[in-house]
Design a protein around this motif. Structure first.
Motif, PDB file in Angstrom:
ATOM      1  N   ASP A  10       0.836  -1.200   0.000  1.00 38.47           N
ATOM      2  CA  ASP A  10       0.000   0.000   0.000  1.00 38.47           C
ATOM      3  C   ASP A  10       0.869   1.247   0.000  1.00 38.47           C
ATOM      4  O   ASP A  10       1.012   1.921  -0.991  1.00 38.47           O
ATOM      5  CB  ASP A  10      -0.928  -0.005   1.224  1.00 38.47           C
ATOM      6  N   ARG A  11       1.486   1.516   1.136  1.00 36.66           N
ATOM      7  CA  ARG A  11       2.384   2.678   1.240  1.00 36.66           C
ATOM      8  C   ARG A  11       3.520   2.295   2.168  1.00 36.66           C
ATOM      9  O   ARG A  11       3.361   1.423   3.011  1.00 36.66           O
ATOM     10  CB  ARG A  11       1.647   3.913   1.753  1.00 36.66           C
ATOM     11  N   PRO A  12       4.679   2.950   2.032  1.00 30.59           N
ATOM     12  CA  PRO A  12       5.824   2.559   2.864  1.00 30.59           C
ATOM     13  C   PRO A  12       5.508   2.652   4.354  1.00 30.59           C
ATOM     14  O   PRO A  12       4.872   3.604   4.814  1.00 30.59           O
ATOM     15  CB  PRO A  12       6.901   3.578   2.470  1.00 30.59           C
ATOM     16  N   GLN A  13       5.941   1.645   5.075  1.00 28.89           N
ATOM     17  CA  GLN A  13       5.779   1.617   6.524  1.00 28.89           C
ATOM     18  C   GLN A  13       7.159   1.448   7.153  1.00 28.89           C
ATOM     19  O   GLN A  13       7.972   0.663   6.671  1.00 28.89           O
ATOM     20  CB  GLN A  13       4.893   0.436   6.934  1.00 28.89           C
ATOM     21  N   GLY A  62       3.467   4.989   9.591  1.00 25.28           N
ATOM     22  CA  GLY A  62       3.869   5.990   8.611  1.00 25.28           C
ATOM     23  C   GLY A  62       4.706   7.081   9.263  1.00 25.28           C
ATOM     24  O   GLY A  62       4.572   7.357  10.461  1.00 25.28           O
ATOM     25  N   LEU A  63       5.573   7.705   8.473  1.00 23.13           N
ATOM     26  CA  LEU A  63       6.418   8.787   8.986  1.00 23.13           C
ATOM     27  C   LEU A  63       5.858  10.163   8.634  1.00 23.13           C
ATOM     28  O   LEU A  63       6.411  11.180   9.069  1.00 23.13           O
ATOM     29  CB  LEU A  63       7.838   8.669   8.414  1.00 23.13           C
ATOM     30  N   ARG A  70       6.088  11.067  16.783  1.00 26.91           N
ATOM     31  CA  ARG A  70       5.275  10.102  17.529  1.00 26.91           C
ATOM     32  C   ARG A  70       6.033   8.802  17.736  1.00 26.91           C
ATOM     33  O   ARG A  70       5.895   8.150  18.776  1.00 26.91           O
ATOM     34  CB  ARG A  70       3.953   9.850  16.798  1.00 26.91           C
ATOM     35  N   LEU A  71       6.851   8.433  16.741  1.00 28.73           N
ATOM     36  CA  LEU A  71       7.675   7.232  16.877  1.00 28.73           C
ATOM     37  C   LEU A  71       8.643   7.387  18.046  1.00 28.73           C
ATOM     38  O   LEU A  71       8.768   6.503  18.895  1.00 28.73           O
ATOM     39  CB  LEU A  71       8.454   6.988  15.580  1.00 28.73           C
TER      40      LEU A  71
END
Length: 456
Positions: A10-13, A62-63, A70-71
């Motif tokens: 889907d999208r980079p994680q 996600g970044l 948040r990470l």
């Protein structure tokens, strides 16, 4: 499955695994991971190889926006909670590449974690070797010793960065990760001491290569590949890596699943490929391909394994931002970096960076051989900043994180240089100096001020 594109994307994680050391009140190794994990009682925490290790797995996310912030906050909150629980068992957590107070007598078969798989892995590696493990690391000082178990590998505590990619894009991402391994290690070095000796700025690289080597001397001289492996060529497909796994490396763990992958595929289900993933897990590439089934969908990831843990949560997140920023740009370049440099040059960059940290001279296309700090400041940081912008990372968040990388380069200071300077400042007996430095390191780690700002 690769040919028929059965993979979800889907999208980079971005996801993290962080390995930590356990110490007691004096800063000495504490062999209490079973008790500490029972006290933490969270499913994202697990054992690692040694009884003085634990590991936390941070779920992919996600970044974009303030995702990187948040990470960092999520990791800090979990570590603070774990530290509080560990104290109840007489332990403290340390984010560091190699625990400076670890002695060789702390690394023997009796200090392996209780997980039976570690015991089996130890038996299989030594059965393949047929002789004791020779550790020889020439650095500022010299370590020349032997071990009768793989437990010295547990001294290596790292941060592993995961990036989910499509099968079509995997080769470009793996090649890019290989190309930047040297600069990553140069700017993040945090492992200068092993068994009381000052060796390389990132001693973890050489130690890990030697501590899991299944080859006796005779097979080394015959050119048999090591299980901790940079590789030997740029790739065109993820299949290249799994094919090399089968061709070059005999299976170490004789464990088989009841699942028949072909039957699963024929029935329209997704096979877990247990033997493939188990075998792949005993081949320690610095950038490892990972196959996993998540929510009934198959995924491919690049697992970047070159970074040491620490010194702070902010430092860890800055290292991750630098990597993910570059990995947004380099795989998509019109003229890829790996088409302009030899694979051997990328491998030599990693070796030089591990030995010398920011003092290393690294090769980069268009620049030639330059000091690591110059390469990062002139070429890689601007690229990483653009990459984070393309990820959709907030400008202020990106500036804060990449500012940590810039600060290390401008001052020539990493966690490794601080450790060495702090030990020299204490002076006197080396073992006592290492213990006192470790206690001060832990205090500063909790401040979350980046290590390049730590004074002596």
């Amino acid at each position: 499955m690769l040919r028929e594109s059965r993979f979800e994307f889907d999208r980079p994680q971005a996801g993290l695994e962080i390995e930590l050391n356990l110490v007691d009140e004096r800063g000495e190794p504490a062999m209490r991971n079973a008790e500490v994990l029972a006290a933490i009682a969270q499913p994202d925490w697990a054992t690692e190889l040694g009884q003085f290790n634990v590991e936390i797995n941070v779920a992919p996310q996600g970044l974009d926006g303030d995702g990187a912030l948040r990470l960092e906050e999520s990791v800090r909150a979990r570590l603070n909670h774990a530290e509080e629980r560990a104290r109840s068992e007489g332990g403290h957590l340390v984010l560091i590449g190699i625990l400076p107070t670890l002695r060789q007598e702390d690394t023997h078969e009796g200090t392996l974690s209780a997980n039976p798989r570690y015991k089996l892995l130890n038996e299989q590696i030594f059965a393949a070797r047929g002789e004791d493990l020779h550790l020889l690391i020439e650095g500022t000082e010299r370590l020349d010793t032997y071990a009768d178990s793989i437990t010295p590998e547990a001294a290596c505590t790292s941060v592993q960065l995961h990036l989910q990619v499509s099968p079509e894009a995997f080769a470009a991402h793996w090649n890019a990760a290989q190309a930047i391994a040297g600069p990553q290690v140069a700017v993040a070095a945090n492992s200068p001491y092993l068994f009381g000796k000052e060796l390389h700025r990132e001693t973890r690289i050489a130690l890990f290569e030697q501590a899991t080597d299944t080859r006796p001397t005779e097979l080394k001289s015959q050119g048999v590949r090591p299980r901790v492996w940079f590789g030997e060529r740029w790739i065109t497909s993820v299949f290249d890596l799994f094919e090399e796994n089968v061709r070059y490396f005999p299976a170490l763990l004789p464990l088989c699943s009841d699942e028949d992958p072909r039957e699963e595929l024929a029935a329209g289900r997704i096979p877990s490929l247990d033997e493939l993933t188990l075998h792949n897990g005993t081949i320690y590439r610095w950038n490892r391909p990972v196959y996993a089934v998540v929510d009934d969908a198959p995924h491919l990831r690049v697992e970047n394994r070159v970074l040491p843990a620490g010194p702070t949560c902010l430092d860890v997140t800055a290292n991750a931002a630098f990597y993910y920023g570059l990995m947004r740009m380099l795989p998509n370049a019109e003229r890829p970096v790996w088409s302009q440099m030899s694979f051997a040059a990328a491998e030599e960059n990693l070796s030089s960076a591990a030995r010398h940290g920011l003092d290393a001279r690294l090769y980069w296309p268009g620049l030639g051989e330059v000091p690591a700090a110059e390469l990062i400041l002139r070429r890689l940081l601007p690229m990483a900043a653009e990459g984070l912008a393309q990820w959709g990372v907030d400008g202020a968040v990106a500036d804060r994180l990449l500012g940590v990388i810039e600060g290390r380069c401008l001052l020539g200071r990493t966690g490794a240089t601080w450790q060495v300077e702090a030990v020299e400042a204490v002076g006197g007996d080396r073992r006592e100096a290492l213990r006192r430095m470790t206690l001060e390191y832990i205090e500063r780690m909790h401040s979350n001020e980046p290590a390049h700002t730590w004074n002596i």
